[in-house]
Design an enzyme around this catalytic site. Structure first.
Site, mmCIF file in Angstrom:
data_model
loop_
_atom_site.group_PDB
_atom_site.id
_atom_site.type_symbol
_atom_site.label_atom_id
_atom_site.label_comp_id
_atom_site.label_asym_id
_atom_site.label_seq_id
_atom_site.Cartn_x
_atom_site.Cartn_y
_atom_site.Cartn_z
ATOM 1 N N THR A 60 -29.919 31.138 15.336
ATOM 2 C CA THR A 60 -29.683 30.046 14.395
ATOM 3 C C THR A 60 -28.195 29.857 14.109
ATOM 4 O O THR A 60 -27.374 30.723 14.386
ATOM 5 C CB THR A 60 -30.405 30.314 13.060
ATOM 6 O OG1 THR A 60 -29.852 31.481 12.445
ATOM 7 C CG2 THR A 60 -31.897 30.506 13.277
ATOM 8 N N ASP A 61 -27.892 28.699 13.525
ATOM 9 C CA ASP A 61 -26.522 28.432 13.086
ATOM 10 C C ASP A 61 -26.391 28.792 11.599
ATOM 11 O O ASP A 61 -27.313 29.355 11.007
ATOM 12 C CB ASP A 61 -26.133 26.976 13.365
ATOM 13 C CG ASP A 61 -27.023 25.967 12.651
ATOM 14 O OD1 ASP A 61 -27.708 26.333 11.659
ATOM 15 O OD2 ASP A 61 -27.032 24.795 13.070
ATOM 16 N N GLN A 62 -25.282 28.458 10.992
ATOM 17 C CA GLN A 62 -25.035 28.813 9.590
ATOM 18 C C GLN A 62 -26.039 28.180 8.633
ATOM 19 O O GLN A 62 -26.220 28.664 7.527
ATOM 20 C CB GLN A 62 -23.629 28.393 9.167
ATOM 21 C CG GLN A 62 -22.546 29.317 9.663
ATOM 22 C CD GLN A 62 -21.190 28.911 9.116
ATOM 23 O OE1 GLN A 62 -20.843 27.736 9.135
ATOM 24 N NE2 GLN A 62 -20.448 29.878 8.631
ATOM 25 N N MET A 63 -26.686 27.114 9.050
ATOM 26 C CA MET A 63 -27.653 26.425 8.189
ATOM 27 C C MET A 63 -29.070 26.949 8.387
ATOM 28 O O MET A 63 -30.014 26.427 7.813
ATOM 29 C CB MET A 63 -27.599 24.920 8.452
ATOM 30 C CG MET A 63 -26.236 24.317 8.138
ATOM 31 S SD MET A 63 -26.122 22.570 8.589
ATOM 32 C CE MET A 63 -26.065 22.688 10.387
ATOM 33 N N ILE B 228 -30.745 26.778 11.161
ATOM 34 C CA ILE B 228 -31.434 25.915 12.115
ATOM 35 C C ILE B 228 -31.238 26.504 13.513
ATOM 36 O O ILE B 228 -30.136 26.919 13.872
ATOM 37 C CB ILE B 228 -30.872 24.483 12.059
ATOM 38 C CG1 ILE B 228 -31.079 23.895 10.662
ATOM 39 C CG2 ILE B 228 -31.523 23.604 13.118
ATOM 40 C CD1 ILE B 228 -30.344 22.594 10.420
#
Length: 143
Positions: A14-17, A19
């Site tokens: 995932t990314d920082q959000m 997602i």
């Protein structure tokens, strides 16, 4: 009937959000494809031991929604086309609410491992051919 391949995204995917990063979907397609082949009783290992390799010729992915960390997904894998020398798959990824969030395809061919020459399974490996032909015939691609 093949039940689909289920998994949860790992944090590193995932990314920082929170997602799932777009680069992971192609890996997930491969995981689901390997799972389907094992379900059919024809794992890649058996094909390779028989001298057949199945390279990826093309992959596509269409993102329709987001998948978040911790969310369980199901990846349905379908044989979209099989003619003995080529094998194409289509994929549908659904979230926990059974909403379609991603679709994709992959195209493959069969090569002789030693020569890298295109081969037709009907002649080279009739049992493998029958497995793919029966599955493609009895499990048409989902609309």
């Amino acid at each position: 009937m093949y039940p689909g391949y289920c998994r949860k995204p790992h944090y590193y995917e995932t990314d920082q959000m929170g997602i799932v990063h777009h680069s992971n979907y192609i890996r997930w397609f491969e995981e689901a494809r390997v799972d389907l082949l094992e379900y059919l009783g024809l794992p890649y290992q058996d094909m390779e031991q028989a001298g057949i390799i199945v390279p990826v010729l093309e992959v596509s992915c269409q993102y329709k929604g987001m998948i978040y960390y911790g969310e369980k997904v199901r990846i349905d894998t379908f044989v979209a086309k099989y003619n003995g020398a080529r094998l194409d798959f289509s994929y549908e990824i659904a979230n926990e609410k059974n909403q379609l969030v991603t679709t994709g395809t992959s195209k493959h061919c069969f090569l002789e491992q030693n020569s890298n020459r295109l081969t037709r399974l009907k002649k080279a490996q009739p049992i493998f051919h029958q497995i793919f032909e029966d599955y493609a015939k009895n499990n048409p691609q989902h609309p």
